[in-house]
Design an enzyme around this catalytic site. Structure first.
Site, PDB file in Angstrom:
ATOM      1  N   ILE A 166     115.177 -72.281  42.133  1.00 45.01           N
ATOM      2  CA  ILE A 166     116.530 -71.490  42.008  1.00 45.01           C
ATOM      3  C   ILE A 166     117.494 -72.674  41.995  1.00 45.01           C
ATOM      4  CG2 ILE A 166     115.492 -69.439  42.832  1.00 45.01           C
ATOM      5  CD1 ILE A 166     117.031 -70.152  45.718  1.00 45.01           C
ATOM      6  N   THR A 210     123.928 -61.862  55.317  1.00 54.34           N
ATOM      7  CA  THR A 210     123.691 -61.855  56.394  1.00 54.34           C
ATOM      8  C   THR A 210     124.821 -61.305  57.521  1.00 54.34           C
ATOM      9  OG1 THR A 210     123.206 -63.341  58.444  1.00 54.34           O
ATOM     10  CG2 THR A 210     124.335 -64.183  56.458  1.00 54.34           C
ATOM     11  N   TYR A 262     125.099 -72.081  58.036  1.00 51.48           N
ATOM     12  CA  TYR A 262     124.184 -71.053  57.244  1.00 51.48           C
ATOM     13  C   TYR A 262     124.979 -69.995  56.729  1.00 51.48           C
ATOM     14  CZ  TYR A 262     121.247 -66.877  56.804  1.00 51.48           C
ATOM     15  OH  TYR A 262     120.505 -65.663  56.483  1.00 51.48           O
TER      16      TYR A 262
END
Length: 239
Positions: free
Chosen positions: A37, A101, A125
């Site tokens: 990806i 998230t 993240y």
């Protein structure tokens, strides 16, 4: 409906694949070895060859702690890949579902976050996932951003599995933090919920199981369930 699942062999992707397949849809899920990806040409070949009506993006760099040590790797996989995806579907324009998230927030609110709350990630993240959200939101119309939390299931590594393995293999007290609160979400439930979500207007949604707990409380619950093995498991709270 033709459904392409990016990350279709992972913890969440496997359950999404099984649910859509059992519902009679035509499914294609991509392996890492077949499609990178972070490589726009590799991704575009996979998408063009299948011509999906719906793309479910469930892949990503999910190791929160390691993201701090390798931030560029996290950004490349979680953020740059979104540019590649949008470039690859510019002509066909399928609906895109992107799983994000709760780490796009800082956790300071003290109550459940809503879709209208301001994002403020505090780690690499969270930033990498928020950037991907912003890229999708700013450059595409037919999208669902699904923010979820604390995924667990039968098809990949997750917190309950890690705790179980440590409890069984260790004779020492297991230390688990108590100051992180979230809503553990079963991947099979999330896969089923995705079908209902596709009936809603495009946009950003928070989708989790109900209730909340801490990592410590969840670990204690797991330890209690395992006592039938004849051992007493000890879980210690740390902050």
């Amino acid at each position: 409906m033709k459904v392409l699942i990016i990350g279709g062999y992972g913890l969440l992707g496997t359950d999404i694949y099984n649910y859509f397949k059992n519902s009679g849809h035509t499914i294609c899920r991509l392996k890492k070895e077949e499609c990178d990806i972070t490589d726009i040409y590799s991704l575009k070949r996979s998408i063009t060859g299948f011509e999906p009506d719906l793309i479910v993006h469930a892949a990503g760099y999910t190791n929160v702690e390691l993201s701090e040590q390798k931030p560029m790797e996290a950004y490349n996989i979680n953020s740059v890949s979104m540019y590649n995806l949008l470039s690859s579907v510019a002509e066909s324009e399928p609906t895109i579902v992107f799983f994000s998230t709760d780490y796009v927030f800082d956790g300071e609110k003290g109550s459940p976050y809503t879709e209208e709350d301001r994002c403020h990630p505090i780690n690499a993240y969270g930033f990498s996932k928020l950037i991907a959200e912003d890229i999708l939101r700013a450059n595409y119309k037919k999208y669902y951003i699904v923010r979820t939390s604390w995924l667990f299931g039968k098809s990949g590594k997750c917190f309950p599995e890690v705790i179980l393995n440590k409890l069984v293999s260790s004779t020492q007290t297991l230390n688990v933090v108590s100051d992180q609160i979230g809503s553990p979400t079963y991947t099979e439930d999330l896969a089923k919920g995705l079908v209902d979500l596709l009936k809603c207007p495009y946009g950003t949604y928070h989708v989790t199981n109900s209730g909340s707990t801490s990592w410590f409380e969840l670990a204690c619950s797991i330890a209690q369930k395992k006592r039938f093995l004849g051992r007493t498991y000890s879980v210690h709270c740390i902050k």
